[in-house]
Enzyme design. Structure first.
Site, PDB file in Angstrom:
ATOM      1  N   LYS A 111       0.829  -1.205   0.000  1.00 48.72           N
ATOM      2  CA  LYS A 111       0.000   0.000   0.000  1.00 48.72           C
ATOM      3  C   LYS A 111       0.861   1.252   0.000  1.00 48.72           C
ATOM      4  O   LYS A 111       0.503   2.269  -0.589  1.00 48.72           O
ATOM      5  CB  LYS A 111      -0.958  -0.005   1.199  1.00 48.72           C
ATOM      6  N   LYS A 192      -5.292 -10.852  -6.591  1.00 48.11           N
ATOM      7  CA  LYS A 192      -6.424 -11.092  -5.693  1.00 48.11           C
ATOM      8  C   LYS A 192      -7.647 -10.263  -6.085  1.00 48.11           C
ATOM      9  O   LYS A 192      -7.503  -9.100  -6.441  1.00 48.11           O
ATOM     10  CB  LYS A 192      -5.945 -10.700  -4.283  1.00 48.11           C
ATOM     11  N   LYS A 195     -11.657  -5.475  -3.012  1.00 48.60           N
ATOM     12  CA  LYS A 195     -12.673  -4.418  -2.893  1.00 48.60           C
ATOM     13  C   LYS A 195     -12.233  -3.137  -3.560  1.00 48.60           C
ATOM     14  O   LYS A 195     -13.030  -2.388  -4.061  1.00 48.60           O
ATOM     15  CB  LYS A 195     -12.855  -4.046  -1.412  1.00 48.60           C
TER      16      LYS A 195
HETATM   17  P1  TYM Z   1     -10.774  -7.229   4.585  1.00 46.42           P
HETATM   18  O1  TYM Z   1     -12.032  -6.466   4.698  1.00 46.42           O
HETATM   19  O2  TYM Z   1      -9.742  -6.747   3.641  1.00 46.42           O
HETATM   20  O3  TYM Z   1     -11.081  -8.717   4.197  1.00 46.42           O
HETATM   21  C1  TYM Z   1     -12.008  -9.463   4.942  1.00 46.42           C
HETATM   22  C2  TYM Z   1     -11.700 -10.941   4.826  1.00 46.42           C
HETATM   23  O4  TYM Z   1     -11.819 -11.363   3.462  1.00 46.42           O
HETATM   24  C3  TYM Z   1     -10.638 -12.059   3.070  1.00 46.42           C
HETATM   25  N1  TYM Z   1     -10.420 -11.809   1.645  1.00 46.42           N
HETATM   26  C4  TYM Z   1     -10.303 -12.765   0.720  1.00 46.42           C
HETATM   27  N2  TYM Z   1     -10.331 -14.104   0.799  1.00 46.42           N
HETATM   28  C5  TYM Z   1     -10.201 -14.816  -0.347  1.00 46.42           C
HETATM   29  N3  TYM Z   1     -10.032 -14.233  -1.563  1.00 46.42           N
HETATM   30  C6  TYM Z   1      -9.993 -12.891  -1.697  1.00 46.42           C
HETATM   31  N4  TYM Z   1      -9.857 -12.340  -2.897  1.00 46.42           N
HETATM   32  C7  TYM Z   1     -10.140 -12.093  -0.523  1.00 46.42           C
HETATM   33  N5  TYM Z   1     -10.154 -10.755  -0.284  1.00 46.42           N
HETATM   34  C8  TYM Z   1     -10.328 -10.603   1.042  1.00 46.42           C
HETATM   35  C9  TYM Z   1      -9.535 -11.454   3.944  1.00 46.42           C
HETATM   36  O5  TYM Z   1      -8.444 -12.326   4.054  1.00 46.42           O
HETATM   37  C10 TYM Z   1     -10.261 -11.274   5.253  1.00 46.42           C
HETATM   38  O6  TYM Z   1     -10.290 -12.488   5.969  1.00 46.42           O
HETATM   39  N6  TYM Z   1      -7.640  -6.711   8.375  1.00 46.42           N
HETATM   40  C11 TYM Z   1      -8.865  -7.365   7.988  1.00 46.42           C
HETATM   41  C12 TYM Z   1     -10.046  -6.968   8.855  1.00 46.42           C
HETATM   42  C13 TYM Z   1      -9.808  -7.189  10.297  1.00 46.42           C
HETATM   43  C14 TYM Z   1      -9.652  -8.438  10.957  1.00 46.42           C
HETATM   44  C15 TYM Z   1      -9.480  -8.126  12.337  1.00 46.42           C
HETATM   45  C16 TYM Z   1      -9.660  -9.762  10.515  1.00 46.42           C
HETATM   46  C17 TYM Z   1      -9.732  -6.211  11.240  1.00 46.42           C
HETATM   47  N7  TYM Z   1      -9.522  -6.784  12.481  1.00 46.42           N
HETATM   48  C18 TYM Z   1      -9.300  -9.146  13.286  1.00 46.42           C
HETATM   49  C19 TYM Z   1      -9.477 -10.764  11.470  1.00 46.42           C
HETATM   50  C20 TYM Z   1      -9.291 -10.469  12.828  1.00 46.42           C
HETATM   51  C21 TYM Z   1      -9.118  -7.025   6.547  1.00 46.42           C
HETATM   52  O7  TYM Z   1      -8.351  -6.390   5.907  1.00 46.42           O
HETATM   53  O8  TYM Z   1     -10.257  -7.418   6.048  1.00 46.42           O
END
Ligand code: TYM
Length: 327
Positions: A111, A192, A195
């Site tokens: 990033k 990947k 979003k």
């Molecule tokens: P975020 O919102 O980016 O993603 C949420 C979850 O979706 C998974 N993910 C994917 N899995 C498979 N293929 C993809 N293309 C894909 N894109 C996203 C991510 O691995 C994630 O599990 N930091 C976290 C949010 C968070 C969190 C936490 C997670 C905040 N606190 C505590 C676990 C525990 C995040 O970026 O989510």
């Protein structure tokens, strides 16, 4: 029962990648753990986000959790910023993490390369995420593969804290689903599904309507081997097979057998249909819930109260351990 914790951040609309890599495994595990799920709104502030968009995304992600089948009677479902202990424990985490180890986080490095103005918050992202997890004595954190490194740094911080200040935190383990831990873009299957992708055709959003889903799959990049086989040389086909298998809840080799002798056209249209079958009822439910914000707010309040009860105990213990005077 052991505690499971996970979250998504409302920087944008949720994608099929989020559904398959995260929410779907949460649903599968909901009966076997004490589950806590959060909309990580504080994490969204690490990037530049319009406040109205953040608000709308927060309601929508919360509604999506419910619409997908997360059950507030079984699990605690809440918004991160409603539980103040997250930000407070994050400070303690910051003070117990080395600058060097935080600098090694690949998400931060990626990033940082893409953005000109990088905030201190973006750098501190993994420490806030560690606070999320550690507040609740979490054993398991189901995430997609991209978040594994963040769960690992959380383990390192927790282990170091425990050995410096005495046993305080449960050491959490990541849980990565065996199928669908990394759903790739439909147009560019080497990266990947994300979003924040600029190319909307790369991404299926949970709220895309049926025609949009069909159109995006129709345009999906396949390969030139003319064989429907899951392998490294066929990233596009492998991605579609993974999506199909996840939607149908079958192993990938069963999906391969199903598509034996069929062409790429059928692979795309049947995969689109499998996604529509799952997402269409979810979308209807999201729309219903979004029309009733007072209900969503009531659910948010209930979840936050339950989460705060656990989080405040952990934070008091941590403050005592590090030597902050409690009065
Ligand atoms: P975020 O919102 O980016 O993603 C949420 C979850 O979706 C998974 N993910 C994917 N899995 C498979 N293929 C993809 N293309 C894909 N894109 C996203 C991510 O691995 C994630 O599990 N930091 C976290 C949010 C968070 C969190 C936490 C997670 C905040 N606190 C505590 C676990 C525990 C995040 O970026 O989510």
């Amino acid at each position: 029962m052991d505690t499971l914790y996970s979250a998504t951040k409302p920087t944008n609309k949720l994608t099929l990648g989020n559904y398959i890599g995260a929410i779907k495994s949460w649903l599968d595990m909901q009966n076997n753990y004490d589950c806590i799920f959060a909309v990580a709104d504080l994490h969204s502030l690490t990037v530049n986000i319009d406040r109205n968009e953040l608000k709308e995304n927060t309601y929508k992600q919360f509604a999506t959790f419910l619409a997908c089948g997360l059950d507030p009677d079984k699990s605690i479902i809440y918004c991160q910023s409603h539980v103040r202990e997250h930000a407070e424990l994050a400070w303690i985490m910051n003070c117990n993490t080395y600058f060097g180890e935080a600098s090694r986080m690949t998400q931060f490095k990626d990033k940082k390369q893409k953005n000109v103005n990088v905030s201190v918050g973006l750098f501190a992202y993994p420490m806030l995420m560690s606070a999320d997890i550690l507040l609740f004595n979490t054993s398991v954190v189901p995430v997609g593969i991209d978040q594994k490194q963040h769960v690992e740094i959380c383990r390192d911080i927790a282990e170091r804290f425990n050995s410096k200040y005495g046993e305080t935190f449960t050491i959490p383990a990541p849980f990565i689903p065996s199928t669908g831990y990394k759903i790739m873009g439909l147009q560019d299957p080497t990266k990947k599904m994300s979003k924040s992708d600029d190319n909307e055709n790369d991404v299926i959003y949970i709220e895309d309507d049926d025609n949009t889903i069909r159109r995006k799959f129709k345009r999906a990049v396949t390969d030139s081997l003319n064989r429907i086989k899951y392998c490294d040389e066929q990233k596009g086909v492998s991605n579609l097979l993974t999506i199909y298998a996840s939607m149908k809840n079958i192993p990938i080799d069963e999906a391969e057998r199903f598509f034996e002798g069929k062409g790429y056209g059928e692979l795309k249209s049947l995969t689109a249909q499998s996604v529509i079958d799952v997402l269409s009822p979810i979308r209807n439910k999201i729309n219903e819930l979004m029309a009733n914000k007072p209900y969503l707010e009531e659910m948010m309040r209930c979840g936050a109260e339950r989460a705060s009860r656990i989080a405040s105990k952990t934070l008091s213990k941590v403050y005592r351990r590090v030597g902050l005077v409690q009065v």
